[in-house]
Design a protein around this motif. Sequence first.
Motif, mmCIF file in Angstrom:
data_model
loop_
_atom_site.group_PDB
_atom_site.id
_atom_site.type_symbol
_atom_site.label_atom_id
_atom_site.label_comp_id
_atom_site.label_asym_id
_atom_site.label_seq_id
_atom_site.Cartn_x
_atom_site.Cartn_y
_atom_site.Cartn_z
ATOM 1 N N LYS A 125 4.244 7.550 -13.059
ATOM 2 C CA LYS A 125 3.974 6.760 -14.260
ATOM 3 C C LYS A 125 4.726 5.440 -14.221
ATOM 4 N N VAL A 126 5.999 5.504 -13.852
ATOM 5 C CA VAL A 126 6.793 4.281 -13.784
ATOM 6 C C VAL A 126 6.209 3.336 -12.736
ATOM 7 N N SER A 127 5.927 3.917 -11.582
ATOM 8 C CA SER A 127 5.428 3.097 -10.480
ATOM 9 C C SER A 127 4.109 2.425 -10.818
ATOM 10 N N GLU A 128 3.179 3.215 -11.312
ATOM 11 C CA GLU A 128 1.861 2.656 -11.625
ATOM 12 C C GLU A 128 1.909 1.761 -12.858
ATOM 13 N N GLY A 129 2.788 2.113 -13.782
ATOM 14 C CA GLY A 129 2.937 1.277 -14.964
ATOM 15 C C GLY A 129 3.427 -0.113 -14.599
ATOM 16 N N MET A 130 4.408 -0.186 -13.700
ATOM 17 C CA MET A 130 4.914 -1.493 -13.271
ATOM 18 C C MET A 130 3.842 -2.262 -12.514
ATOM 19 N N ASP A 131 3.090 -1.552 -11.681
ATOM 20 C CA ASP A 131 1.995 -2.197 -10.962
ATOM 21 C C ASP A 131 1.035 -2.882 -11.927
ATOM 22 N N THR A 142 -1.417 4.087 -21.308
ATOM 23 C CA THR A 142 -0.435 5.162 -21.441
ATOM 24 C C THR A 142 0.580 5.127 -20.310
ATOM 25 N N LYS A 143 0.095 4.821 -19.124
ATOM 26 C CA LYS A 143 1.005 4.756 -17.982
ATOM 27 C C LYS A 143 2.053 3.666 -18.168
ATOM 28 N N VAL A 144 1.599 2.504 -18.585
ATOM 29 C CA VAL A 144 2.537 1.403 -18.795
ATOM 30 C C VAL A 144 3.541 1.776 -19.881
ATOM 31 N N SER A 145 3.021 2.302 -20.969
ATOM 32 C CA SER A 145 3.874 2.626 -22.105
ATOM 33 C C SER A 145 4.920 3.673 -21.742
ATOM 34 N N GLU A 146 4.461 4.745 -21.126
ATOM 35 C CA GLU A 146 5.391 5.828 -20.783
ATOM 36 C C GLU A 146 6.312 5.423 -19.640
ATOM 37 N N GLY A 147 5.778 4.628 -18.741
ATOM 38 C CA GLY A 147 6.606 4.140 -17.633
ATOM 39 C C GLY A 147 7.771 3.310 -18.139
ATOM 40 N N MET A 148 7.488 2.422 -19.098
ATOM 41 C CA MET A 148 8.563 1.607 -19.656
ATOM 42 C C MET A 148 9.561 2.469 -20.409
ATOM 43 N N ASP A 149 9.049 3.463 -21.131
ATOM 44 C CA ASP A 149 9.949 4.380 -21.843
ATOM 45 C C ASP A 149 10.939 5.031 -20.876
ATOM 46 N N LEU A 150 10.413 5.471 -19.771
ATOM 47 C CA LEU A 150 11.270 6.141 -18.788
ATOM 48 C C LEU A 150 12.318 5.183 -18.233
ATOM 49 N N LEU A 151 11.893 3.975 -17.927
ATOM 50 C CA LEU A 151 12.839 2.984 -17.403
ATOM 51 C C LEU A 151 13.961 2.729 -18.413
ATOM 52 N N VAL A 152 13.578 2.595 -19.662
ATOM 53 C CA VAL A 152 14.573 2.350 -20.702
ATOM 54 C C VAL A 152 15.550 3.514 -20.784
ATOM 55 N N ARG A 153 15.027 4.725 -20.666
ATOM 56 C CA ARG A 153 15.899 5.894 -20.751
ATOM 57 C C ARG A 153 16.844 5.960 -19.549
ATOM 58 N N ILE A 154 16.301 5.634 -18.381
ATOM 59 C CA ILE A 154 17.129 5.637 -17.170
ATOM 60 C C ILE A 154 18.329 4.723 -17.337
ATOM 61 N N LEU A 155 18.063 3.564 -17.907
ATOM 62 C CA LEU A 155 19.131 2.572 -18.034
ATOM 63 C C LEU A 155 19.988 2.820 -19.270
ATOM 64 N N GLY A 156 19.648 3.835 -20.020
ATOM 65 C CA GLY A 156 20.406 4.100 -21.234
ATOM 66 C C GLY A 156 20.287 2.975 -22.225
ATOM 67 N N ALA A 157 19.145 2.358 -22.230
ATOM 68 C CA ALA A 157 18.972 1.145 -23.029
ATOM 69 C C ALA A 157 18.346 1.431 -24.390
#
Lengths: 155, 155
Positions: free
Chosen positions: A130-136, B129-144
């Motif tokens: 999801k992260v990978s494709e979302g960033m793409d 959905t991919k973009v949205s959830e992907g960004m959510d995950l990135l934010v969580r990873i960074l503790g942001a």
Amino acid sequence: MKKNRAATPEIIDNLRRVFQVITEYSKTAEKTSGITGPQLWALKILAKTSPLRVSELAHQMYLRPATVVGILDRLEGKGLVTRTRSKEDRRAIDLNLTEKGKDVVAKAPEVAQVMLIRGLEELTDEQFTKVSEGMDLLVRILGADAITPQPLHSA
Amino acid sequence: MKKNRAATPEIIDNLRRVFQVITEYSKTAEKTSGITGPQLWALKILAKTSPLRVSELAHQMYLRPATVVGILDRLEGKGLVTRTRSKEDRRAIDLNLTEKGKDVVAKAPEVAQVMLIRGLEELTDEQFTKVSEGMDLLVRILGADAITPQPLHSA
DNA sequence: GACGAATTATTGGGATGCAAATATTATTAG
DNA sequence: CTAATAATATTTGCATCCCAATAATTCGTC
């Protein structure tokens, strides 16, 4: 054919958050190690491969040589980096870490990139995709495919 | 339990690209409208709500007042903004757009945010959905999660 | 009312970042 | 070999950004 895109502002806010936490991280590193994010980033690259020329370092940092020169001035001023005129090509400069410079790299906190890499490792395959494709998709939306990546403040 | 995460550097590169294209966009706007991204960003805020104080504008731009002062100096120098001492609180400054300032805002190109919004609208539900959830995950990873969003160079 | 604390905008100093111009050296064309 | 061209690092000038210190004003407490 309107769709329910309530999450749109959230995506943009999340982009902002990611950006901020990375610059924030850079500032934390600055306080603990005494050098700035870009300076540490340059040192880390030199620690991996040296000697390096100014233009090569600039390329690896996705920055302009003119910008790197300033960073190098400050690193040289702190005695962390040496500039030596190359013998093969007298236009070029060989960049090297001093012992003190190697010390700083060894003791410096991890840059945000490492944080990202570790975090990504912890994801399930599905989440990772999801992260990978979302960033793409984001990159494609912005037409950024052909763009050279930028610094991210020493991420 | 090693996973195949070959796309990791690509994700980070994509993050860099996204930020670059946004700052790049700011520079394009600078060439066409004659003012920089942050300057236009300030004008757009003032166009929506004015008068505004320096501290209020800084807050809305997620910047420090000290930074905004410089931007205001240049906008005032170009005759796009006026500074008036407030009568209620003589410490404060009332910021207003001049007619010329309103003109610039009206003719200025859209900021990158609009580009993102339009691009996100064009995605299928699945892509969105991919973009949205992907960004959510990135934010969580960074503790942001708890972080207040930052400017993104006038995005 | 008076004095200390908080608020508001500004200034000063430092670090990125870029583009454009410059000096020096290397390479290529003729 | 010489002249034009290209590559390399640097300098200069500009615009963001921050933090820390300052000046002016307001507020709160006694």
